[in-house]
Design an enzyme around this catalytic site. Sequence first.
Site, PDB file in Angstrom:
ATOM      1  N   ASN A 139     -61.747   7.139  60.990  1.00 44.52           N
ATOM      2  CA  ASN A 139     -61.378   5.351  61.141  1.00 44.52           C
ATOM      3  C   ASN A 139     -62.793   4.951  60.235  1.00 44.52           C
ATOM      4  O   ASN A 139     -63.768   4.953  60.880  1.00 44.52           O
ATOM      5  CB  ASN A 139     -61.550   5.030  62.623  1.00 44.52           C
ATOM      6  CG  ASN A 139     -60.066   5.220  63.231  1.00 44.52           C
ATOM      7  OD1 ASN A 139     -59.171   4.396  63.099  1.00 44.52           O
ATOM      8  ND2 ASN A 139     -59.967   6.581  63.756  1.00 44.52           N
TER       9      ASN A 139
ATOM     10  N   CYS B 286     -64.623  12.269  61.958  1.00 46.55           N
ATOM     11  CA  CYS B 286     -65.206  11.179  61.045  1.00 46.55           C
ATOM     12  C   CYS B 286     -66.554  11.148  60.576  1.00 46.55           C
ATOM     13  O   CYS B 286     -66.829  11.836  59.781  1.00 46.55           O
ATOM     14  CB  CYS B 286     -64.894   9.842  61.867  1.00 46.55           C
ATOM     15  SG  CYS B 286     -64.874   8.350  60.912  1.00 46.55           S
TER      16      CYS B 286
ATOM     17  N   GLU C 193     -58.571  10.528  63.827  1.00 49.14           N
ATOM     18  CA  GLU C 193     -59.465  10.266  65.030  1.00 49.14           C
ATOM     19  C   GLU C 193     -58.846   9.121  65.766  1.00 49.14           C
ATOM     20  O   GLU C 193     -58.215   8.244  65.117  1.00 49.14           O
ATOM     21  CB  GLU C 193     -60.761   9.933  64.452  1.00 49.14           C
ATOM     22  CG  GLU C 193     -61.775   9.315  65.477  1.00 49.14           C
ATOM     23  CD  GLU C 193     -63.010   8.538  64.821  1.00 49.14           C
ATOM     24  OE1 GLU C 193     -62.621   7.793  63.804  1.00 49.14           O
ATOM     25  OE2 GLU C 193     -63.981   8.932  65.465  1.00 49.14           O
TER      26      GLU C 193
ATOM     27  N   GLU D 116     -69.400   2.586  68.946  1.00 40.66           N
ATOM     28  CA  GLU D 116     -69.117   3.961  69.420  1.00 40.66           C
ATOM     29  C   GLU D 116     -70.143   4.410  70.447  1.00 40.66           C
ATOM     30  O   GLU D 116     -70.011   5.228  71.377  1.00 40.66           O
ATOM     31  CB  GLU D 116     -68.741   4.946  68.311  1.00 40.66           C
ATOM     32  CG  GLU D 116     -67.511   4.833  67.648  1.00 40.66           C
ATOM     33  CD  GLU D 116     -67.501   5.934  66.530  1.00 40.66           C
ATOM     34  OE1 GLU D 116     -67.179   7.250  67.172  1.00 40.66           O
ATOM     35  OE2 GLU D 116     -67.335   5.744  65.607  1.00 40.66           O
TER      36      GLU D 116
ATOM     37  N   LYS E  63     -66.890  15.048  69.295  1.00 42.11           N
ATOM     38  CA  LYS E  63     -67.791  14.389  67.980  1.00 42.11           C
ATOM     39  C   LYS E  63     -69.292  14.536  68.495  1.00 42.11           C
ATOM     40  O   LYS E  63     -69.455  14.258  69.587  1.00 42.11           O
ATOM     41  CB  LYS E  63     -67.430  13.086  67.809  1.00 42.11           C
ATOM     42  CG  LYS E  63     -67.992  12.362  66.667  1.00 42.11           C
ATOM     43  CD  LYS E  63     -67.088  11.059  66.721  1.00 42.11           C
ATOM     44  CE  LYS E  63     -67.454  10.191  65.215  1.00 42.11           C
ATOM     45  NZ  LYS E  63     -66.968   8.995  64.928  1.00 42.11           N
TER      46      LYS E  63
ATOM     47  N   ASN F 270     -65.316  11.338  72.071  1.00 47.28           N
ATOM     48  CA  ASN F 270     -64.371  11.179  71.101  1.00 47.28           C
ATOM     49  C   ASN F 270     -64.015  12.503  70.812  1.00 47.28           C
ATOM     50  O   ASN F 270     -64.685  13.350  70.039  1.00 47.28           O
ATOM     51  CB  ASN F 270     -65.217  10.436  69.856  1.00 47.28           C
ATOM     52  CG  ASN F 270     -64.112  10.140  68.675  1.00 47.28           C
ATOM     53  OD1 ASN F 270     -63.151  10.572  68.627  1.00 47.28           O
ATOM     54  ND2 ASN F 270     -64.689   9.076  68.145  1.00 47.28           N
TER      55      ASN F 270
HETATM   56  N1  CDT Z   1     -65.315   6.483  63.227  1.00 48.94           N
HETATM   57  C1  CDT Z   1     -66.375   6.633  62.476  1.00 48.94           C
HETATM   58  O1  CDT Z   1     -67.161   7.493  62.625  1.00 48.94           O
HETATM   59  N2  CDT Z   1     -66.766   5.813  61.679  1.00 48.94           N
HETATM   60  C2  CDT Z   1     -67.938   5.773  60.835  1.00 48.94           C
HETATM   61  C3  CDT Z   1     -68.200   4.374  60.333  1.00 48.94           C
HETATM   62  C4  CDT Z   1     -69.555   4.191  60.298  1.00 48.94           C
HETATM   63  S1  CDT Z   1     -70.202   2.686  60.184  1.00 48.94           S
HETATM   64  C5  CDT Z   1     -70.771   2.444  61.578  1.00 48.94           C
HETATM   65  C6  CDT Z   1     -67.652   6.534  59.351  1.00 48.94           C
HETATM   66  O2  CDT Z   1     -68.780   7.323  59.338  1.00 48.94           O
HETATM   67  O3  CDT Z   1     -66.777   6.509  58.781  1.00 48.94           O
END
Ligand code: CDT
Length: 316
Positions: free
Chosen positions: A203, A178, A51, A152, A133, A116
């Site tokens: 990420n 993600c 991502e 985000e 996303k 995204n």
């Molecule tokens: N990038 C992404 O979606 N990261 C989320 C972190 C969640 S914490 C706000 C994840 O689900 O890994």
Amino acid sequence: MSAPTPRIVTVGAAQMGPVQRDHRRAEVVERLVTLLRQGHDHGCDLVVFPELALTTFFPRWFVDDITDADHWYETEMPNAEVQPLFDEARRLGVGFSLGYAELTPPDADGIRHRYNTQILVERDGRIVARYRKVHIPGHEHHEPERPFQHAERFYFEPGPDEPGVWPAFGARVGMMICNDRRWPETYRVMGLQGVELILCGYNTPIHYVPDPSQDILQGFHNALVMQAGAYQNGTWVVGVAKAGVEEGVDSLGQSCIIAPSGQIVAQAYTTGDELVMARCDLDWCRRYTGTLFDFDRYRRPELYGRISSQRGATPA
Ligand code: CDT
């Protein structure tokens, strides 16, 4: 009678180490090309990148005016800086999937959308699918008390389309991004389209600010959701991290390739640029979708209305 030819897609999960704020797109694309070449040397048909692969994970900072962040987004794909990756893919005959921030041209109402996004590129360098996303995590307003932001919901609107499945690489390929991987609905919507191979970049900061007790469980939860999603939908899942310490924020590695049995068959052991790969036998999916998870035979959709009609939990 001879046995049918197995349908194998050799897939590389191209984990990336951190991309810092001052890293230029051209440098990042060079790293992606190196990983793509490694994939080619190992016989990969498809290499999957994370991502927001082209930039640092910029939602960790807040800006008052979102147009000050425009430089993190791609306004066309491919563009001049990313073109070398497309060229190398075509030259080598290796496809790829890539996540990036997308800023669209104005729509009929003059609105430019921020998504995204993840694309799928075939071995001839053509973009054959685009996914935006759907589950956008984090917060939409500045929360200055946090050690870092996860804004985000300020930077991206949710994608308007269901997680799709596309014919590519001789398979039925789905994409998710993600946070989508934590939601069983994501996998099921693709499972109901006969998905055989799901590609997911992520990420994931180790420190979860709203509940730090989850920090030591990040790796467990990552594997838990993707292994369950693979098994319950009889599909291969490829999860690919942007890992390591990026602008002071430590992020999960553990990129992995998961079989329809739910077993992890390949996993990264570093938090840097690292390719892991697996020969994914697509016919293995039928062992699950044709038995325990024969949807047509065993599902009870007439009892699942709440899943699509209701958003939050309503205590019984
Ligand atoms: N990038 C992404 O979606 N990261 C989320 C972190 C969640 S914490 C706000 C994840 O689900 O890994």
